[in-house]
Scaffold this active site. Structure first.
Site, PDB file in Angstrom:
ATOM      1  N   ARG A 255       1.077  -1.396   0.023  1.00 11.26           N
ATOM      2  CA  ARG A 255      -0.009   0.069   0.122  1.00 11.26           C
ATOM      3  C   ARG A 255       0.747   1.145   0.055  1.00 11.26           C
ATOM      4  O   ARG A 255       0.362   2.396  -0.408  1.00 11.26           O
ATOM      5  CB  ARG A 255      -0.991  -0.052   1.194  1.00 11.26           C
TER       6      ARG A 255
ATOM      7  N   GLU B 288      -9.023   6.681   7.550  1.00 15.00           N
ATOM      8  CA  GLU B 288      -7.465   6.861   7.507  1.00 15.00           C
ATOM      9  C   GLU B 288      -7.351   8.116   7.033  1.00 15.00           C
ATOM     10  O   GLU B 288      -6.066   8.469   7.184  1.00 15.00           O
ATOM     11  CB  GLU B 288      -7.027   5.731   6.802  1.00 15.00           C
TER      12      GLU B 288
END
Length: 771
Positions: A321, A722
């Protein structure tokens, strides 16, 4: 602090209304129950862990003195665990208790089980451990030259990056170090295991992933998953630190409960928690970029090396990621991005809010400021020159859709008065030899979905009772973010009843099986959709019953606030439910949802790992003292995209909290290991999280109220957990500009993170010397 919170009309608590967190009153009055507040069952024992005092060593354990200590019932070692592994990826490299070799300082070696927690903790210190030290690899620099990897690396490529950089009018290369971060959740790790009939085990665990804990406990005990129930009412914070890290504590408690036949609780203290559990991955980024005088990026090469620790844990997907977000908001016509998940003799690093994305983005922003200072351009101009637009391809070949970056940046630039304030900052710096200011506007693009495609599913269980009240259970876990409130709002809306009529119960694996972790910012997207599916099934049954019993077409059965209109008549909702029950209509349903469209081919480095993107932008203004390195943040403006907000109050709270947590990561939260591999910042006394006094003096947060998710999520909302953390990069970039003023803004200060006052001071001295 300025907020803009729209209020919806209609039923009390309807989606779109600013409802309080369902546990808010309990939190502030102390009546909200956490695991340590649950009355202990009769005969409960307590466990304590014995931790390694070396980073890498063979060891021999003599536990006789501990075994004979007062109130001690048992001592567990690796030999007592035939299935001694809690690796979340099945690599069999993450032992519950070390077996003959300690691989990091703080690794659990054994556990003492006693009548009281105090007795267990005292007895742990009596065990004699003989160590034979071995060479330890502690840092990225130690591991980097041909270092061992904990998992397969990833490369993302688009175009010919090497050729693009070579052909570019201008080129530069550099290196950036990015520190890790401890989760420092208010409630530490804890588990209470209660043995039942026929070997069954019930576990209360502070975990984001109940089904994974269920699997780990069942595996350790040699039981089928159906014999283990894991329950989570709420957590006192998690931030990713309870996605996999709770496994060990639950397994130790369960194995001890099986051995003794009594309930067992394991709650380490803060120091032990910080020593034994993983952190955000610290990374070193080496980059090269080709660009032109107008700031257009032609090509990028970057390698993200991560200190992963002794085992794989989630380092593979975390470093993946990081690469997915190594472009942040910027189109790279050609790019080659590579991960290096390095094995070290430190605690195994793990999930943390953003899951590698923040490190990837910070590398992208370093490249932007390198180009800006090399060309003499405002970094905002360089950002604008390279912003993604719809149809552009990312380095993993996903086309950008629903891109609102330009509108966000335009609106925030105007609303925050960026240009006038930047001119004022430049003027201030020109007349002040000691105090310097910086200002930065930084956008954020964050992909939403688990990159492990199978996790993009959720279940829910909804019961409608005869009096019209609703009990809701879903697979997500509440860790303070307000997930239960949002999901309850969606269910209340489906029945057009007040939010107070919906009661959310504890997340439990015997009610909703095979749950995905509450992570990847997907908690609401997945679980609210599953709950809506369940509520929709019941509602459809009520519609069919009402239509049949009143002799009207189904399209003439309309749910209105508190009532149901059937043809020309209105019936209170509760009255219809009672009538449906008497007619033997099924008033319970299990719902399910899986995210569509997504797919990912890791070997090819191509696919559509994200269902959609969430966007945001922040302007931060900072002031530093160039003689001490001390600084403060004068003002922060945030404009963030949550689509059509399900609950503006909760969303703004997430944005504020995420930004401050990100600011802590980038400024004050420094993890420091000594030459022996011992973590020295292992308590709040030595590890500095942001305080109330660190909040920007002028803090303005707004939602992009005009935004609407292009994808059919629940009410066209977007994830919020997030993405806001990365907005804190604006603060980091503002500090960088303030330092750059000492070299007339012609040299990138190359601040590493966290930008502690010491690092800021050293950067000031370095630029002064060169100037």
């Amino acid at each position: 602090m300025n907020r803009t919170v729209p209020i919806a009309k209609g039923i009390a608590g309807a989606p779109g209304s600013a409802e309080p967190h369902d546990s808010a009153l309990g939190h502030v009055t102390g009546t909200a129950r956490f695991i340590d507040d649950v009355p202990e069952p009769s005969g409960t024992l307590h466990a304590a862990l014995g931790l390694s005092e070396h980073a890498h060593a063979a060891f021999a354990l003599d536990n006789e003195a501990a075994q004979e200590a007062p109130e001690v019932v048992a001592v567990l070692t690796a030999a007592d665990l035939p299935h001694n592994d809690v690796s979340p990826t099945g690599k069999q490299d993450d032992p519950v208790l070390a077996d003959g070799v300690a691989l990091f300082h703080g690794q659990p070696l054994f556990a003492v089980i006693a009548e009281t927690r105090d007795a267990a903790r005292r007895a742990v210190r009596l065990a004699e451990v003989t160590y034979t030290p071995r060479p330890a690899v502690l840092t990225i620099a130690d591991a980097a030259p041909g270092g061992d990897l904990v998992t397969e690396p990833l490369t993302l490529a688009i175009g010919d990056a090497e050729a693009a950089i070579a052909a570019a009018p201008r080129r530069l290369a550099g290196r950036m170090e990015i520190g890790g971060q401890d989760h420092l959740y208010l409630e530490g790790q804890i588990a209470l295991a209660i043995p039942g009939e026929a070997g069954e085990m019930r576990v209360l665990s502070s975990t984001q992933h109940p089904s994974e804990v269920q699997h780990m406990v069942a595996h350790a005990l040699g039981l089928p998953s159906a014999a283990v129930t894991v329950e989570v009412r709420r957590m006192g914070g998690a931030f990713g630190g309870k996605e996999t890290q709770a496994n060990l504590f639950a397994v130790v408690a369960a194995v001890a409960a099986r051995r003794t036949g009594r309930p067992v609780k394991l709650r380490p203290d803060r120091d032990e928690d910080m020593l034994a559990t993983g952190k955000r991955h610290d990374m070193a980024v080496e980059y090269a970029v080709g660009f032109d005088d107008a700031g257009h990026i032609r090509g990028v090469e970057a390698t993200y090396a991560a200190r992963c620790g002794f085992s794989a844990d989630l380092s593979g997907p975390v470093t993946d990621r990081a690469l997915f977000h190594a472009d942040n908001c910027y189109r790279y016509p050609a790019a080659r991005l590579t991960s290096r998940p390095l094995r070290t003799n430190t605690v195994s690093n793990t999930a943390f809010r953003g899951f590698g994305g923040p490190q990837g983005m910070l590398g992208a922003e370093r490249i932007i400021e390198e180009v800006a200072y090399a060309t003499g351009l405002d970094p905002l101009a360089v950002r604008r020159a390279n912003l993604y637009r719809d149809g552009d391809l990312t380095p993993y070949h996903q086309a950008i859709e629903g891109c609102i970056l330009e509108r966000l940046v335009d609106e925030l630039e105007d609303g925050a008065d960026y240009q006038a304030r930047r001119a004022a900052v430049l003027a201030f710096n020109a007349r002040n030899p000691v105090l310097r200011r910086g200002i930065a506007l930084v956008p954020v693009k964050f992909g939403i979905s688990f990159t492990a495609t199978w996790y993009n599913q959720a279940g829910a269980l909804v019961h409608l009772y005869r009096d019209g009240s609703v009990q809701l259970n879903h697979g997500g876990t509440e860790m303070g973010q307000g997930l239960h409130t949002k999901v309850a709002q969606v269910v209340a809306d489906a029945f057009q009843i007040d939010l107070g009529a919906v009661r959310v119960t504890a997340t439990a694996t015997d009610k909703v099986p095979n749950t995905s972790a509450t992570a990847a910012s997907s908690g609401t997207d997945l679980n609210a959709a599953a709950a809506a599916d369940a509520a929709g099934q019941i509602r459809a049954r009520l519609v069919a019953f009402a239509a049949e019993s009143h002799g009207v077409p189904t399209d003439q059965v309309v749910f209105e606030p508190g009532t149901v209109r059937i043809g020309g008549k209105r019936m209170p909702f509760a009255e219809l439910v009672e009538a449906a029950y008497m007619a033997r209509v099924h008033l319970s349903a299990a719902g399910f949802y899986r995210t569509p469209e997504i797919h990912w081919d890791r070997k090819a480095g191509r696919g559509r790992p994200f269902y959609y993107y969430a966007f945001g932008a922040a302007v931060a203004e900072a002031e530093i003292d160039t003689l001490t390195g001390e600084y403060l943040f004068r003002r922060v403006d945030i404009l963030h995209d949550v689509g059509r907000s399900l609950n503006p109050a909760l969303d703004i709270g997430q944005i504020e909290g995420g930004f401050i947590q990100g600011l802590g990561w980038l400024t004050s939260e420094e993890l420091w290991w000594d030459a022996e591999g011992r973590l020295r910042t292992h308590a709040p006394s030595t590890y500095k999280i942001p305080l109330a006094s660190d909040i920007p003096r002028d803090f303005r947060v707004r939602l992009a109220s005009w935004s609407e998710n292009a994808k059919p999520t629940v009410r066209r909302s977007k994830a919020v957990g997030e993405p806001p953390l990365m907005l804190a990069m604006a603060g980091f970039e503002a500090l960088s500009m303030a330092v750059a003023s000492l070299a007339d803004y012609r040299e990138c200060p190359r601040l590493d993170a966290p930008a502690t006052p010491e690092r800021v001071l050293m950067a000031c001295e370095r630029l002064r010397a060169r100037a």
